[in-house]
Structures are given as structure tokens and as C-alpha cells.
Enzyme design. Structure first.
Site, mmCIF file in Angstrom:
data_model
loop_
_atom_site.group_PDB
_atom_site.id
_atom_site.type_symbol
_atom_site.label_atom_id
_atom_site.label_comp_id
_atom_site.label_asym_id
_atom_site.label_seq_id
_atom_site.Cartn_x
_atom_site.Cartn_y
_atom_site.Cartn_z
ATOM 1 C CG HIS A 68 -11.951 -36.551 15.315
ATOM 2 N ND1 HIS A 68 -12.774 -36.192 14.269
ATOM 3 C CD2 HIS A 68 -11.399 -35.409 15.775
ATOM 4 C CE1 HIS A 68 -12.713 -34.881 14.100
ATOM 5 N NE2 HIS A 68 -11.889 -34.385 15.004
ATOM 6 C CD GLU A 123 -9.029 -33.184 22.855
ATOM 7 O OE1 GLU A 123 -8.972 -34.059 23.746
ATOM 8 O OE2 GLU A 123 -10.054 -32.552 22.590
#
Length: 400
Positions: free
Chosen positions: A269, A322
Site C-alpha cells: 500500500h 483488496e
């Protein structure tokens, strides 16, 4: 006017572009919040509508306020008849589009036209909030309707007896969800409402700063989210699990992917330097469903981190939202093609809250650029003989 230019990092990284009371992301701590409350706690313990109310109005609703707010959302879901007639054509036009959000951008623009949504510049605070609720409520219905048409089904009508998330699941899957599925998707969607000044949120605020209408700002945000470098695709996390296929292939697949410089979808991320708190929450929800798919996902997560520690010493790479979002959505019957649209159905609430905040500020976003081309002005080169410009047709004044 001060004409002094101020150099900033490429991509505006860590540049404070505005003040917000809506929330913040503290990447080094692995924490983010909506107003004064932990976003993960809200997602785990409160409904989607409660978090929505908090962002719009600044407070968590009491019982009566929540009932009234849910009724207001239900009324705002209706698709105008003119737009309903357009949806089949939009579905056909975007059937093979690589962008899962192309259709809803077209449909949302049509809703704005049908509703006569006015520019933010010309509206008062009450009308702006009404537009925010309208756009946020109708977007999931449009997404589900386009999905139904794309899969050969007739779009279902919203059910007023269902909450926002349950109604969305009903429209997508054709069945009212059980309590566990509703809570799971509600937790994911609540956790996805807002996440700092990411590209799509900033895009929405830039458009809002011009005084454009709220739907235009959301449409721009949807366009930004469609970019592979921003929105990502939770479905690709499942693709990773499908490619690995079995536990004995984890080491081979991960090593080969890292050595060729490939990306392991669902990991890493741009902000978090610790575990993504959304991933931690969703892992727990996924484990509540249980099953071979969940067990394999947990095994892949653990082994990927172990292998990366060996292959890339000093570089931590954790699962992002995700990875387990894909597992949870799959367990709740949401097809892969609707993973990104489901994220958008949640994030539109955050976008509209930011749009309202930006509109109240009233300052247009107008940065400068540093010119790095050839020095100017330079004399125009002589025209090559015989190279005469085409004469533009001139309409006589009386015919204009």
C-alpha cells in the site's frame, strides 16, 4: 499577487493541499478514522448508514434520526424513467469496456440531467446535501442495474424494507442477503467510504472547487478511480490465488514473480508501513465464513510475507484491503466483475462528503506549473514557399 513558485514533490506526495474535518490516515501507525472515530471500529460495530450520517452531518444518529435517514436514502434510490430507458443502451455500449465504471459514469450524468442538478456554486447548503444523498443513493442502483443487463437479466426494483447494503446485495445477486453476509459487506463498504486525499477524492474536490455540479465531481472521481494505479482491482487478488492454485506451488510462484519484477496483487500500500487495518478486519470476517478458499488465502498471505523477508530483506509487504475484500465479497455472492463497482458504491459517500466540504470552502484549486520547454519567445520561422494555410470559411454576419 505573489508570483513566486514553490517547488513540491512529484505527485504532490505529502503536500497538504487542504484542511479537512472528515478524517485522516496515519500510515505509520496503521490507523485511520472518520471524524473522531476509528473507521475500523465503525465498520465492525455500526451500520453503513450510521457512518454515512457521521460524515455528512458530523454526528452519529440516534434511533429516530437513523430511521429518518434510512427513509431519506430509500426515497433517493429511484432511477428516473428517462434514465431507465437508457440503461440497456449504456450496458450494450460498455459491455466490453475494460473500465468497469464506464457505464455508471454515463448513467450518472444522465441522472444529473434528468434531475436538473444545479452547479454547487448556485446552491445553498440544504440543496447540496440533498444532491449528495441523491447521488450516493442512486449510484449503487445504477451499478447493479447495469450488471443485471450485462448478464441478461432484468434489473430489479429496490426494496424499501432493506437497508442500503442489503438492498445493494439484493439488486446484484437477486436474493436478499442473510444477516452474516449483510454484516460482512457492510463492514467492507463502511471501511471503504473514505481514505484520505487519494487521487479520486482529490479529483472530486478539484472539480467541486470550480462550482460544478455535484454529479460532475463524482463522475470525475469515478474516472480517476478507474485508473489501474489508483483503484486497483480486488478481483486480481483472486486471480493470484487461482494462479497459485495449490499450497505446494506458493514458493515457486512467488519466487518467480518477485525475480521478474512482477507485482503480487493484494499486497502493498502507498500509505501503510504496517499492516493495513482494513485487511486485518476483513481477515477476521473471512475466517468467520471458513472454508478451503479462506484457509488457502491465509496460507498464501503468511508464506508470501516469509518469502519476501528472504528475497527482499528489510522490505515489509503486507496484504492491503483488496486481498481479503475479494475473499469476503466472493463468499457473499458478489461476482468478480462487481468487486470494483462495489468499492465505488461505498466510496461515493466519502467523495460527496469531501465535495460538500470543498464547496463550503469556496476557493478554486488552481496550482501552477514550472515550464521546462524551449525558451520563449522565439521568432516564428519563415513559411515554406507554396505552403499556404487553408482559408477558413467565413459566415456572413447576417447568417450567423
Amino acid at each position: 499577487m505573489n508570483d513566486t513558485l514553490i517547488d513540491v514533490p512529484r505527485g504532490l506526495t505529502n503536500v497538504v493541499a487542504a484542511e479537512t474535518a472528515l478524517g485522516d490516515v496515519r500510515g505509520h501507525e496503521g490507523f485511520y478514522h472518520y471524524r473522531q472515530y476509528s473507521a475500523v471500529e465503525l465498520a465492525s460495530e455500526r451500520s453503513f448508514e450510521e457512518a454515512w450520517h457521521l460524515l455528512l452531518f458530523g454526528t452519529l444518529p440516534d434511533g429516530a434520526e437513523l430511521v429518518a435517514f434510512r427513509e431519506r436514502i430509500a426515497l433517493a434510490r429511484a432511477i428516473p424513467d428517462e434514465v431507465a430507458e437508457l440503461l440497456p443502451a449504456i450496458a450494450r455500449l460498455t459491455a466490453d469496456a475494460p473500465d468497469a465504471l464506464a457505464g455508471v459514469r454515463m448513467a450518472l450524468a444522465a441522472v444529473a440531467a434528468a434531475d436538473r442538478i444545479r452547479p454547487l456554486y448556485d446552491e445553498g447548503a440544504y440543496a447540496r446535501v440533498a444532491d449528495a444523498i441523491r447521488v450516493s443513493a442512486v449510484t449503487p442502483v445504477l451499478l447493479a442495474g447495469l450488471h443485471a443487463l450485462a448478464t441478461g437479466r432484468v434489473p430489479l426494483r429496490s426494496r424499501d424494507d432493506l437497508g442500503h447494503v442489503a438492498n445493494y446485495l439484493y439488486l446484484v445477486t437477486g436474493e436478499a442477503p442473510d444477516a452474516r453476509s449483510e454484516h460482512a459487506v457492510s463492514a467492507y463498504m463502511t471501511a471503504a467510504i473514505d481514505h484520505g486525499f487519494n487521487a479520486s477524492t482529490f479529483t472530486a474536490r478539484v472539480i467541486a472547487s470550480t462550482g460544478a455540479d455535484l454529479a460532475a465531481a463524482v463522475t470525475g472521481a469515478l474516472g480517476s478511480l478507474s485508473g489501474p494505479l489508483h483503484g486497483g482491482a480486488p478481483s486480481r487478488a483472486l486471480d493470484t490465488l487461482d494462479e497459485i492454485a495449490t499450497p505446494d506451488r506458493i514458493d515457486e510462484w512467488v519466487t518467480a514473480t518477485v525475480q521478474r519484477g512482477g507485482r503480487i496483487m493484494g499486497f502493498g500500500h502507498a500509505v501503510y508501513r504496517t499492516e493495513d487495518p482494513r485487511s486485518r478486519m476483513l481477515r477476521g470476517i473471512a475466517e468467520g465464513f471458513g472454508g478451503a478458499r479462506v484457509e488457502f488465502a491465509v496460507q498464501v498471505e503468511r508464506r508470501v510475507q516469509e518469502l519476501l523477508a528472504e528475497l527482499k530483506p528489510g522490505r515489509e509487504l503486507h496484504t492491503n484491503v483488496e486481498f481479503y475484500a475479494a475473499i469476503v465479497m466472493e463468499a457473499c455472492g458478489i461476482p468478480r466483475s462487481m468487486f470494483t463497482p462495489t468499492f465505488a458504491a461505498a466510496r461515493v459517500v466519502g467523495w460527496t462528503a469531501h465535495i460538500l466540504e470543498q464547496a463550503a470552502d469556496g476557493k478554486i484549486v488552481r496550482p501552477s506549473s514550472r515550464y521546462v520547454g524551449p525558451p520563449a519567445p522565439q521568432p516564428l520561422p519563415a513559411r515554406v514557399q507554396g505552403d499556404q494555410p487553408a482559408r477558413a470559411a467565413v459566415t456572413p454576419p447576417e447568417r450567423r
